[in-house]
Enzyme design. Structure first.
Site, PDB file in Angstrom:
ATOM      1  N   CYS A   1       1.087  -1.047   0.118  1.00  0.00           N
ATOM      2  CA  CYS A   1      -0.064   0.234   0.072  1.00  0.00           C
ATOM      3  C   CYS A   1       0.678   1.315  -0.025  1.00  0.00           C
ATOM      4  CB  CYS A   1      -0.756  -0.306   1.327  1.00  0.00           C
ATOM      5  SG  CYS A   1      -0.137   0.319   2.940  1.00  0.00           S
TER       6      CYS A   1
ATOM      7  N   CYS B   1       3.727   2.468   2.306  1.00  0.00           N
ATOM      8  CA  CYS B   1       4.585   1.591   2.431  1.00  0.00           C
ATOM      9  C   CYS B   1       5.394   2.396   1.969  1.00  0.00           C
ATOM     10  CB  CYS B   1       4.878  -0.212   2.264  1.00  0.00           C
ATOM     11  SG  CYS B   1       3.718  -1.319   2.571  1.00  0.00           S
TER      12      CYS B   1
ATOM     13  N   ASP C   1      10.889  26.451 -30.559  1.00  0.00           N
ATOM     14  CA  ASP C   1      11.866  26.824 -31.329  1.00  0.00           C
ATOM     15  C   ASP C   1      12.380  26.288 -33.114  1.00  0.00           C
ATOM     16  OD1 ASP C   1      15.160  27.909 -31.502  1.00  0.00           O
ATOM     17  OD2 ASP C   1      15.363  25.657 -31.447  1.00  0.00           O
TER      18      ASP C   1
END
Length: 735
Positions: free
Chosen positions: A43, A46, A453
């Site tokens: 989960c 942890c 660019d």
């Protein structure tokens, strides 16, 4: 021969040992950035436990764990802390960790997958047996099931539940214990408490049916609940492993050996690590390229799915670039090595993917904190419900408390963000756009202006001879002579003119920086190719280059044009169709910029921009309320990239520009940009759907559980289904 001092030797040895899974942002001997694979995570809580444990160690500056990918990124100083101590610290809190290199990580995943499958099998198989023993009590009419047989079936259910509690449910209890030790309330706490309370209450009812715990047993609900939870986690584990395997596919793309050509005409087989810049290698059909380089001889088709995500073959000829990990499909190619080892495009992709998969999104951290508070409220709510029902109907108090604990487990809440973001980043990676910062997905949703660019971004990094004309001579007759002189120069302008022509019989060749190239022909006549003002006293203003003999009136004029990227017009049109403002910001001459803007249908363009004026322009648009996405490639784009709200660098761009970017377009396909913007919006929608579902589920089920209308089995099905739905909903982003 001098010998390095012992300290330096140790540092070099450490760097060599850590090299497969570590980079050194500050140089060898400084802070290291290492990647690890974690097993045993169940989960999001942890992640916090692992990070907290690591930050207590000396020499650890930063630790970040992504709960969706189970990948740990650790910034630390190996001079202060041994790798063995890092692994031991995590093993002490119940997690197996291995350096993120292919073989150990594969073995760790294999063990994790095998153990998870065994737990799921035990829980699923015994659940069916317990359900079989419980069925007579549900279907029998009054008086049909004798008390002795009913008691025997209950004892059988209890015996079959013991392996589920001792083995299959182990991850929930160990996870809850770690979270409580760390004084954190994660999702395993209410789950483990619910399982334990259900088992104890059912066992008490079995041993003493007339006692305070009543006579009802829930072994069937308990085993089914554990099996459903393990099934949901199996799917989550599969999603994590698929992400790790995709990363390894890139990392493992290099061949085991390369054929290096020697100066005396012989060749030798060497590992890719032995190659050096400037080496020549021969790549046979069916082999992978061991390094980035440029084709010197031969022609063939190359599979560059590593960069583009597509397996369509790309033709390669002398002068074309090739990347490590791509596969030569036919023909034999001789390649000049330009980048090796960690500098190759493939390794750059690996590092970016590791960085992205190791991040914990900001929203994920907020959700973790919300889930922790939510869990505390749930525990108090379950305790209150149990006490209230103890006064109302004691026999149902435990069932109600357990149902509240189970139904409100915030698994879906904490999985909502990481599952969606990780799946979206994987989908973009398959299209050649690698995210270095997962939060860029969120910022892409707010973009209203896309600034490009020109050179190297909208155009390729090569030029094309657009037209030629002459004064006082035959232009078509002079052009082959100009090509033969251009073949002697490596300047991009000369290469555009040479177009693969062979060098002529020239001598006294001299290249003049910023001017061009000059040489004498067989008769001793000096010829020049280069800037019109250098070649001729009266240059043609429409020409970019000139060619002719020194002191003669006859002259060849040449105009070069940039080659627009094949999908540039399509990408610009798609962005405009999405309602975005598209601008062109370039330092090139107005005529070239206007021509490019006209070709691509861009009405808003600026020419002759310096790095400072580019930066000022972007900041001005931001001051007007625009959210800017900047796409560039050169060193002069780094400042403006850093200032933009979202920054994307071309894959073959300068390293400085790439280091300032949120994402790297390794495929150099601009069509990935509108896809990324659309996917970012889809990701936000999916994330909101996941959060809305989690909230709706809890709002609907908590009152039912408190009212005693939701039995523990139904609560378990709902909780497991909600987590599974969140993961499966996020997987839609992979399409």
């Amino acid at each position: 021969m001098s010998v390095p001092p012992p300290g330096l030797q140790a540092a070099q040895a450490d760097a060599q040992a850590l090299a497969p899974f570590t980079t050194w942002p500050d140089g060898t001997g400084g802070a290291a950035l290492s990647q690890f694979q974690v097993a045993g995570m169940h989960c999001a809580a942890c992640s916090g436990l692992i990070e907290a444990a690591l930050l207590k160690l000396p020499g650890v500056a930063q630790a970040s764990v992504n709960p969706a990918s189970a990948r740990l990124s650790l910034r630390w100083r190996p001079a202060q802390l041994a790798l063995a101590d890092v692994l031991a610290a995590l093993r002490a809190i119940g997690y197996e960790v291995t350096p993120d290199v292919a073989a150990p990580a594969r073995e760790l995943r294999r063990r994790e997958r095998r153990q998870a499958l065994w737990r799921l099998f035990v829980a699923g198989f015994l659940m069916m047996q317990v359900m079989m023993l419980a069925t007579p009590a549900y279907v029998a009419e009054a008086g049909e099931l004798s008390a002795d047989l009913d008691r025997l079936l209950r004892w059988g259910s209890w015996v079959l539940t013991l392996p589920v509690m001792a083995f299959a449910a182990g991850p929930f209890f160990s996870g809850a214990w770690r979270q409580l030790q760390a004084r954190r309330l994660g999702m395993d706490v209410p789950v483990a408490l619910g399982i334990a309370v259900t088992f104890v209450a059912s066992t008490g009812a079995l041993f003493d049916p007339a006692g305070l715990l009543g006579h009802e047993v829930y072994f069937d609900s308990l085993t089914m609940f554990v099996a459903l939870l393990l099934l949901a986690r199996w799917f989550e584990l599969g999603a994590r492993h698929r992400a790790a395997e995709a990363l390894e596919a890139v990392a493992g793309a290099l061949p085991g050996a390369a054929e290096r050509l020697l100066d005396d005409g012989r060749s030798e087989r060497v590992p890719p690590e032995a190659l050096r810049v400037g080496d020549r290698i021969r790549v046979a059909a069916g082999e992978a390229f061991a390094a980035d380089g440029q084709v010197l001889a031969g022609q063939g088709l190359v599979n560059e799915a590593l960069l583009t995500g597509e397996s369509a073959p790309v033709p390669k000829a002398p002068g074309d670039a090739v990347v490590a990990g791509s596969i030569n499909l036919d023909g034999s190619l001789v390649v000049s090595v330009q980048r090796v080892g960690a500098d190759t495009t493939a390794q750059g992709i690996v590092r970016l993917m590791q960085q992205a998969q190791s991040q914990r999104p900001l929203a994920g951290g907020v959700l973790d904190r919300v889930a922790a508070r939510f869990t505390a409220v749930v525990l108090l709510l379950a305790l209150g419900a149990g006490l209230a029902w103890w006064w109302i109907e004691p026999s149902r108090a435990v069932a109600v408390a357990v149902a509240v604990l189970i139904v409100t487990c915030p698994c879906a809440l904490t999985l909502a963000a990481p599952a969606a973001w990780l799946t979206a980043s994987g989908a973009l990676a398959r299209r050649g756009l690698l995210l270095a910062d997962l939060s860029a997905l969120e910022r892409l949703c707010e973009v209203g202006t896309v600034v490009f660019d020109k050179t190297g971004t909208l155009s390729e990094d090569r030029l094309l001879l657009r037209r030629h004309w002459a004064r006082g001579a035959d232009a078509d007759a002079l052009l082959p002579v100009a090509r033969s002189l251009a073949a002697l120069s490596r300047h991009p302008h000369a290469q555009a003119i040479a177009d693969g022509a062979s060098a002529g019989n020239w001598h006294d060749v001299r290249e003049v920086a910023g001017r061009g190239v000059e040489a004498r022909d067989a008769a001793g006549q000096l010829w020049r190719l280069g800037a019109p003002g250098w070649v001729s006293a009266s240059p043609d203003p429409e020409a970019r280059l000139a060619f002719g003999p020194d002191g003669e009136a006859c002259m060849l004029w040449l105009d070069l044009a940039e080659v627009t990227r094949a999908d540039a017009a399509e990408a610009v049109a798609a962005l405009q169709a999405q309602g975005l403002r598209v601008r062109l910001l370039s330092g090139d001459q107005p005529a070239a910029v206007a021509r490019m803007a006209d070709m691509l249908g861009m009405a808003d363009w600026t020419a002759g921009a310096t790095p400072a004026s580019k930066l000022a322009a972007v900041r001005g648009w931001q001051a007007d309320g625009e959210r800017v996405l900047m796409v560039g490639d050169g060193i002069n784009d780094a400042p403006v990239l850093a200032a933009a709200d979202v920054r994307i660098a071309m894959g073959q761009g300068a390293m400085l520009a790439r280091s300032a970017a949120d994402a790297l377009l390794v495929s150099n396909r601009l069509s990935a940009l509108p896809l990324a913007l659309a996917l970012a919006l889809r990701t936000r929608r999916v994330l909101r759907q996941n959060l809305a579902w989690s909230a709706l589920y809890n709002l609907a089920c908590v009152p039912l559980a408190l009212a005693g209308l939701l039995p523990p089995l139904a609560a378990g099905i709902g909780m497991a289904a909600s987590s599974l739905l969140v993961v499966l909903n996020a997987q839609r982003l992979a399409r």
